[in-house]
Write a protein that holds these residues in place. Structure first.
Motif, PDB file in Angstrom:
ATOM      1  N   GLY A  32      21.790  -9.855  21.005  1.00  0.00           N
ATOM      2  CA  GLY A  32      22.027 -10.748  19.670  1.00  0.00           C
ATOM      3  C   GLY A  32      20.483 -10.594  18.767  1.00  0.00           C
ATOM      4  N   GLY A  33      20.427 -10.861  17.588  1.00  0.00           N
ATOM      5  CA  GLY A  33      19.324 -10.667  16.927  1.00  0.00           C
ATOM      6  C   GLY A  33      18.887  -9.164  16.451  1.00  0.00           C
ATOM      7  N   VAL A  34      17.614  -9.172  16.256  1.00  0.00           N
ATOM      8  CA  VAL A  34      17.289  -7.817  15.687  1.00  0.00           C
ATOM      9  C   VAL A  34      15.739  -7.351  16.431  1.00  0.00           C
ATOM     10  N   THR A  35      15.454  -6.275  16.561  1.00  0.00           N
ATOM     11  CA  THR A  35      14.024  -5.801  16.722  1.00  0.00           C
ATOM     12  C   THR A  35      13.429  -5.217  15.387  1.00  0.00           C
ATOM     13  N   ILE A  36      12.214  -5.596  15.144  1.00  0.00           N
ATOM     14  CA  ILE A  36      11.460  -5.125  13.745  1.00  0.00           C
ATOM     15  C   ILE A  36      10.446  -4.200  14.366  1.00  0.00           C
ATOM     16  N   GLN A  37      10.445  -2.978  14.217  1.00  0.00           N
ATOM     17  CA  GLN A  37       9.358  -1.983  14.444  1.00  0.00           C
ATOM     18  C   GLN A  37       8.552  -1.348  13.459  1.00  0.00           C
ATOM     19  N   SER A  38       7.368  -1.376  13.600  1.00  0.00           N
ATOM     20  CA  SER A  38       6.501  -0.630  12.408  1.00  0.00           C
ATOM     21  C   SER A  38       6.851   0.891  12.495  1.00  0.00           C
ATOM     22  N   PHE A  39       7.077   1.375  11.228  1.00  0.00           N
ATOM     23  CA  PHE A  39       7.171   2.564  10.970  1.00  0.00           C
ATOM     24  C   PHE A  39       6.129   3.467  11.275  1.00  0.00           C
ATOM     25  N   GLY A  40       4.821   2.810  10.708  1.00  0.00           N
ATOM     26  CA  GLY A  40       3.689   3.609  10.916  1.00  0.00           C
ATOM     27  C   GLY A  40       2.939   3.608  12.031  1.00  0.00           C
ATOM     28  N   THR A  41       3.209   2.609  13.383  1.00  0.00           N
ATOM     29  CA  THR A  41       2.610   2.543  14.542  1.00  0.00           C
ATOM     30  C   THR A  41       3.413   2.702  15.610  1.00  0.00           C
ATOM     31  N   GLY A  42       4.843   2.488  15.295  1.00  0.00           N
ATOM     32  CA  GLY A  42       5.668   2.278  16.428  1.00  0.00           C
ATOM     33  C   GLY A  42       5.892   1.275  17.360  1.00  0.00           C
ATOM     34  N   ALA A  43       5.179   0.165  17.042  1.00  0.00           N
ATOM     35  CA  ALA A  43       4.994  -1.063  17.783  1.00  0.00           C
ATOM     36  C   ALA A  43       5.901  -1.857  17.094  1.00  0.00           C
ATOM     37  N   PHE A  44       6.170  -2.715  18.242  1.00  0.00           N
ATOM     38  CA  PHE A  44       7.233  -3.929  17.650  1.00  0.00           C
ATOM     39  C   PHE A  44       6.551  -5.128  17.261  1.00  0.00           C
ATOM     40  N   LEU A  45       7.249  -5.828  16.042  1.00  0.00           N
ATOM     41  CA  LEU A  45       6.728  -6.968  15.753  1.00  0.00           C
ATOM     42  C   LEU A  45       6.843  -8.063  16.886  1.00  0.00           C
ATOM     43  N   ASN A  66       0.838  -1.131  -0.183  1.00  0.00           N
ATOM     44  CA  ASN A  66       0.147   0.006  -0.159  1.00  0.00           C
ATOM     45  C   ASN A  66       0.682   1.407   0.198  1.00  0.00           C
ATOM     46  N   HIS A  67       2.190   1.057   0.134  1.00  0.00           N
ATOM     47  CA  HIS A  67       3.208   2.107  -0.031  1.00  0.00           C
ATOM     48  C   HIS A  67       3.029   3.281   1.193  1.00  0.00           C
ATOM     49  N   LEU A  68       2.453   2.698   2.577  1.00  0.00           N
ATOM     50  CA  LEU A  68       2.177   3.581   3.454  1.00  0.00           C
ATOM     51  C   LEU A  68       3.215   2.993   4.694  1.00  0.00           C
ATOM     52  N   GLY A  69       3.039   3.740   5.723  1.00  0.00           N
ATOM     53  CA  GLY A  69       4.046   3.193   6.983  1.00  0.00           C
ATOM     54  C   GLY A  69       3.732   2.056   7.489  1.00  0.00           C
ATOM     55  N   ASN A  70       2.778   1.291   7.286  1.00  0.00           N
ATOM     56  CA  ASN A  70       2.344  -0.071   8.002  1.00  0.00           C
ATOM     57  C   ASN A  70       3.101  -0.952   7.042  1.00  0.00           C
ATOM     58  N   ASP A  71       3.509  -0.813   6.001  1.00  0.00           N
ATOM     59  CA  ASP A  71       4.268  -1.654   5.179  1.00  0.00           C
ATOM     60  C   ASP A  71       5.692  -1.556   5.380  1.00  0.00           C
ATOM     61  N   ILE A  72       6.117  -0.351   6.194  1.00  0.00           N
ATOM     62  CA  ILE A  72       7.558  -0.125   6.607  1.00  0.00           C
ATOM     63  C   ILE A  72       7.954  -0.761   7.838  1.00  0.00           C
ATOM     64  N   TRP A  73       9.154  -1.099   7.897  1.00  0.00           N
ATOM     65  CA  TRP A  73       9.669  -1.747   9.251  1.00  0.00           C
ATOM     66  C   TRP A  73      11.061  -1.258   9.418  1.00  0.00           C
ATOM     67  N   ASN A  74      11.157  -0.765  10.803  1.00  0.00           N
ATOM     68  CA  ASN A  74      12.549  -0.183  11.146  1.00  0.00           C
ATOM     69  C   ASN A  74      13.302  -1.476  11.842  1.00  0.00           C
ATOM     70  N   VAL A  75      14.391  -1.944  11.220  1.00  0.00           N
ATOM     71  CA  VAL A  75      15.312  -3.011  11.908  1.00  0.00           C
ATOM     72  C   VAL A  75      16.322  -2.541  12.575  1.00  0.00           C
ATOM     73  N   ALA A  76      16.768  -3.103  13.759  1.00  0.00           N
ATOM     74  CA  ALA A  76      17.793  -2.710  14.305  1.00  0.00           C
ATOM     75  C   ALA A  76      18.409  -3.904  15.212  1.00  0.00           C
ATOM     76  N   SER A  77      19.681  -4.070  15.286  1.00  0.00           N
ATOM     77  CA  SER A  77      20.410  -4.797  16.227  1.00  0.00           C
ATOM     78  C   SER A  77      20.210  -4.430  17.611  1.00  0.00           C
ATOM     79  N   ILE A  78      20.069  -5.633  18.280  1.00  0.00           N
ATOM     80  CA  ILE A  78      20.245  -5.692  19.898  1.00  0.00           C
ATOM     81  C   ILE A  78      21.097  -6.239  20.464  1.00  0.00           C
ATOM     82  N   GLU A  79      21.564  -5.794  21.617  1.00  0.00           N
ATOM     83  CA  GLU A  79      22.361  -6.296  22.610  1.00  0.00           C
ATOM     84  C   GLU A  79      22.360  -7.715  22.675  1.00  0.00           C
TER      85      GLU A  79
END
Length: 155
Positions: free
Chosen positions: A56-69, A41-54
């Motif tokens: 190990g692994g990653v967090t995956i956070q919705s750009f559109g809502t700010g909530a975490f997968l 849909n080309h909106l923020g609920n299709d976009i995810w912020n990915v970051a490494s965590i201490e």
């Protein structure tokens, strides 16, 4: 050498390699938002912020809502095992190379060891995303992380 890897921190659309649909927070729902696939849909609920965590692994956070997968085993709305939803708390995932699809990763729940998959490999808009066996040779478990620059006003 470990087959658990990280991708660079950033914003991505996350596309299932088999269905060519995108990881999505259904209708920008508040926590616990239902995770489905989207035809894009080309909106923020299709976009995810990915970051490494201490740890190990990653967090995956919705750009559109700010909530975490995340995965909630007490929420049986999607499957007897639980539901893939959003959470206000950081949730740990691992990225494991998928051997069936080059440049794709299984998104593996660090708590359950299960991988994300689109239910029945459906290409229908809004099909449920579930946790299933972590089979690195199954293209239905493979996800591409496609860099995406968020556009203001899309969330």
């Amino acid at each position: 050498m470990s087959n658990f890897i990280a991708i660079p921190a950033g914003s991505y659309v996350i596309m299932n390699a088999k269905t060519h649909t995108y990881l999505n927070v259904l209708n920008f729902q508040a926590v616990p938002g239902d995770i489905v696939n989207s035809v894009g849909n080309h909106l923020g609920n299709d976009i995810w912020n990915v970051a490494s965590i201490e740890s190990g692994g990653v967090t995956i956070q919705s750009f559109g809502t700010g909530a975490f997968l995340s995965f909630d085993p007490s929420n049986k709305a999607d499957s007897p095992a639980g539901s893939v939803v959003t959470s206000n708390s950081i949730y740990a995932w691992s990225l494991q190379q998928n051997t069936a699809v080059p440049y794709a990763w299984n998104i593996v729940d660090k708590s359950t060891g299960q991988a994300l998959a689109v239910q029945n490999d459906s290409v229908a808009n809004g099909a449920q995303v579930l946790e299933e066996d972590n089979n690195v040779a199954n293209s239905g478990r493979a996800w591409f992380f496609i860099a995406k620059e968020p556009i203001p006003g899309t969330n």
